[in-house]
Design an enzyme around this catalytic site. Sequence first.
Site, PDB file in Angstrom:
ATOM      1  N   ARG A 180       0.857  -1.187   0.000  1.00  0.00           N
ATOM      2  CA  ARG A 180       0.000   0.000   0.000  1.00  0.00           C
ATOM      3  C   ARG A 180       0.892   1.236   0.000  1.00  0.00           C
ATOM      4  O   ARG A 180       1.646   1.430   0.958  1.00  0.00           O
ATOM      5  CB  ARG A 180      -0.883   0.011   1.235  1.00  0.00           C
ATOM      6  CG  ARG A 180      -1.814  -1.177   1.288  1.00  0.00           C
ATOM      7  CD  ARG A 180      -2.663  -1.084   2.532  1.00  0.00           C
ATOM      8  NE  ARG A 180      -3.483  -2.268   2.676  1.00  0.00           N
ATOM      9  CZ  ARG A 180      -4.180  -2.557   3.766  1.00  0.00           C
ATOM     10  NH1 ARG A 180      -4.150  -1.733   4.807  1.00  0.00           N
ATOM     11  NH2 ARG A 180      -4.906  -3.646   3.830  1.00  0.00           N
ATOM     12  N   ASP A 358     -12.937 -18.244   6.145  1.00  0.00           N
ATOM     13  CA  ASP A 358     -13.163 -17.315   7.230  1.00  0.00           C
ATOM     14  C   ASP A 358     -14.572 -17.550   7.773  1.00  0.00           C
ATOM     15  O   ASP A 358     -15.405 -18.166   7.112  1.00  0.00           O
ATOM     16  CB  ASP A 358     -13.038 -15.872   6.716  1.00  0.00           C
ATOM     17  CG  ASP A 358     -11.605 -15.363   6.806  1.00  0.00           C
ATOM     18  OD1 ASP A 358     -10.875 -15.792   7.719  1.00  0.00           O
ATOM     19  OD2 ASP A 358     -11.227 -14.523   5.962  1.00  0.00           O
TER      20      ASP A 358
HETATM   21  P1  FDA Z   1     -14.881 -25.670  12.703  1.00  0.00           P
HETATM   22  O1  FDA Z   1     -13.559 -26.321  12.615  1.00  0.00           O
HETATM   23  O2  FDA Z   1     -14.998 -24.416  13.442  1.00  0.00           O
HETATM   24  O3  FDA Z   1     -15.907 -26.694  13.344  1.00  0.00           O
HETATM   25  C1  FDA Z   1     -15.908 -28.064  13.051  1.00  0.00           C
HETATM   26  C2  FDA Z   1     -16.375 -28.808  14.273  1.00  0.00           C
HETATM   27  O4  FDA Z   1     -16.616 -30.177  13.942  1.00  0.00           O
HETATM   28  C3  FDA Z   1     -15.358 -28.828  15.402  1.00  0.00           C
HETATM   29  O5  FDA Z   1     -15.949 -28.341  16.582  1.00  0.00           O
HETATM   30  C4  FDA Z   1     -14.982 -30.300  15.522  1.00  0.00           C
HETATM   31  O6  FDA Z   1     -14.706 -30.689  16.859  1.00  0.00           O
HETATM   32  C5  FDA Z   1     -16.234 -30.978  15.021  1.00  0.00           C
HETATM   33  N1  FDA Z   1     -16.008 -32.349  14.523  1.00  0.00           N
HETATM   34  C6  FDA Z   1     -15.110 -32.748  13.598  1.00  0.00           C
HETATM   35  N2  FDA Z   1     -15.181 -34.073  13.401  1.00  0.00           N
HETATM   36  C7  FDA Z   1     -16.166 -34.532  14.221  1.00  0.00           C
HETATM   37  C8  FDA Z   1     -16.707 -35.822  14.493  1.00  0.00           C
HETATM   38  N3  FDA Z   1     -16.235 -36.927  13.886  1.00  0.00           N
HETATM   39  N4  FDA Z   1     -17.700 -35.932  15.404  1.00  0.00           N
HETATM   40  C9  FDA Z   1     -18.167 -34.832  16.061  1.00  0.00           C
HETATM   41  N5  FDA Z   1     -17.681 -33.584  15.836  1.00  0.00           N
HETATM   42  C10 FDA Z   1     -16.693 -33.437  14.935  1.00  0.00           C
HETATM   43  N6  FDA Z   1     -11.996 -16.735  10.546  1.00  0.00           N
HETATM   44  C11 FDA Z   1     -12.249 -15.406  10.501  1.00  0.00           C
HETATM   45  O7  FDA Z   1     -13.246 -14.984   9.914  1.00  0.00           O
HETATM   46  N7  FDA Z   1     -11.393 -14.540  11.135  1.00  0.00           N
HETATM   47  C12 FDA Z   1     -10.295 -14.953  11.802  1.00  0.00           C
HETATM   48  O8  FDA Z   1      -9.552 -14.130  12.349  1.00  0.00           O
HETATM   49  C13 FDA Z   1     -10.023 -16.352  11.847  1.00  0.00           C
HETATM   50  N8  FDA Z   1      -8.935 -16.815  12.499  1.00  0.00           N
HETATM   51  C14 FDA Z   1      -8.649 -18.173  12.471  1.00  0.00           C
HETATM   52  C15 FDA Z   1      -7.494 -18.631  13.086  1.00  0.00           C
HETATM   53  C16 FDA Z   1      -7.183 -19.991  13.045  1.00  0.00           C
HETATM   54  C17 FDA Z   1      -5.915 -20.483  13.718  1.00  0.00           C
HETATM   55  C18 FDA Z   1      -8.033 -20.880  12.344  1.00  0.00           C
HETATM   56  C19 FDA Z   1      -7.709 -22.338  12.239  1.00  0.00           C
HETATM   57  C20 FDA Z   1      -9.184 -20.407  11.753  1.00  0.00           C
HETATM   58  C21 FDA Z   1      -9.498 -19.056  11.813  1.00  0.00           C
HETATM   59  N9  FDA Z   1     -10.654 -18.571  11.224  1.00  0.00           N
HETATM   60  C22 FDA Z   1     -10.911 -17.226  11.202  1.00  0.00           C
HETATM   61  C23 FDA Z   1     -11.580 -19.484  10.521  1.00  0.00           C
HETATM   62  C24 FDA Z   1     -12.730 -19.984  11.384  1.00  0.00           C
HETATM   63  O9  FDA Z   1     -12.227 -20.691  12.472  1.00  0.00           O
HETATM   64  C25 FDA Z   1     -13.567 -20.845  10.470  1.00  0.00           C
HETATM   65  O10 FDA Z   1     -14.241 -20.083   9.534  1.00  0.00           O
HETATM   66  C26 FDA Z   1     -14.592 -21.622  11.178  1.00  0.00           C
HETATM   67  O11 FDA Z   1     -13.966 -22.392  12.150  1.00  0.00           O
HETATM   68  C27 FDA Z   1     -15.292 -22.530  10.179  1.00  0.00           C
HETATM   69  O12 FDA Z   1     -16.287 -23.182  10.812  1.00  0.00           O
HETATM   70  P2  FDA Z   1     -16.573 -24.697  10.523  1.00  0.00           P
HETATM   71  O13 FDA Z   1     -17.884 -24.942  11.170  1.00  0.00           O
HETATM   72  O14 FDA Z   1     -16.452 -25.008   9.093  1.00  0.00           O
HETATM   73  O15 FDA Z   1     -15.384 -25.528  11.205  1.00  0.00           O
END
Ligand code: FDA
Length: 385
Positions: A180, A358
């Site tokens: 930027r 995200d």
């Molecule tokens: P998510 O991973 O949250 O949920 C999946 C769930 O399924 C978990 O609770 C898991 O335990 C469960 N699960 C999996 N297998 C299973 C099974 N066999 N039986 C029962 N339960 C099971 N986004 C953003 O907008 N701003 C940000 O600043 C950040 N920062 C960030 C940092 C880091 C380190 C990460 C990894 C991610 C982010 N994110 C983010 C992204 C954000 O975390 C993401 O968008 C959401 O977690 C997505 O939600 P989901 O429901 O897809 O997955």
Amino acid sequence: SPLPDLVVVGSGFFGLTIAERCANELDLKVLVLERRHHVGGNAYSEREPETGIEVHKYGAHLFHTSNERVWEYVNRFTDFTNYQHRVFGKYDGQVYSLPLNLSLINVFFGKSHTPDEARALIAEQASEFRTEDASNLEEKAISLIGRPLYEAFIKGYTAKQWQTDPTELSPDIITRLPVRYNFDNRYFNDKYEGLPVDGYTAWLERMADSPNIEVRLETDFFDVRDEFQGKVPIVYTGPVDEYFGNSEGRLSWRTVDLEAEVVDVDDFQGCSVMNYNDQGVPYTRIHEFKHFHPERTYLPGKSVIVHEYSRFAEETDEPYYPINTAEDREKLLRYRDLAKKEPMTLFGGRLGTYKYLDMHMAIGSALSMYDNKLKPHFTEGAPLT
Ligand code: FDA
């Protein structure tokens, strides 16, 4: 017990959005299975007991979106503060304002530049390589921003993130390295940005708060799948490879280690996130969580800081960022074929699709799945998949 109308595996933003819509708009009985001890997936947060400071347990989560529908939807469950994210970075004993901007360029080169002077300087430095000729990440980065900025702000950080020297990494990992040529140091460009006023967990719990939703915590889908599979529609948000018993091989992920500690100082670093760009410093960043909510009142003389380390995920680690090698992409195609043949299961979320999403993207894509698949199925009898 009687079968629910829908099973949702995973209580992250994707799963909870599906559950909330189906329960509240279609009046379906929804069973949410969650293997952790809490709802919310990676967005979950809790108060550190000694200080009461809200800590995001799986890494800092900043909410931002330009999607009107998602913004309207999330505001049903929480109000947002006017927090605007800004990141600083340490390198060689100095602190810089990130992302790459005119303030950083001026401090780094020790003299003031107009926007045009800075643009000319960086273009000159970037002429060492042509972008099309870059054979690795280092050459690509140098072709975009020149060697001095690359060596200070990209090289060490990238090497730590990937545990790999950037000369060994694919040039495809980066497409652009925007600079930027002004003093704008806001991290996100979205129309809406903020943090949930009373924290992520309150928001997430409100989404699940319906008489039509039952959440079973500490329940792994794979321990109970026989009760439901083939009998009721399932929305699965766990890892897609795990669903198929890793038959096509494991998809690769990076994970992060987060080490939280209480420090006896009112303000440790003066901002919420400080990146550490020197390769010799083992962590990639330090988060200081009280700065995410400057509007809250805190105990004096204490703060919570979290060191973040990045590495490749082993089998037992939390998968955080898809690595997405050519091999991963081939496996993913095969898993997608298998997924299409599952008549009663829909795959969604970041683990179910092997995509970094995200929060606003996870919510937006769950709302689309609801509109395009679940609602037509339950109201008009359309095929689920
Ligand atoms: P998510 O991973 O949250 O949920 C999946 C769930 O399924 C978990 O609770 C898991 O335990 C469960 N699960 C999996 N297998 C299973 C099974 N066999 N039986 C029962 N339960 C099971 N986004 C953003 O907008 N701003 C940000 O600043 C950040 N920062 C960030 C940092 C880091 C380190 C990460 C990894 C991610 C982010 N994110 C983010 C992204 C954000 O975390 C993401 O968008 C959401 O977690 C997505 O939600 P989901 O429901 O897809 O997955």
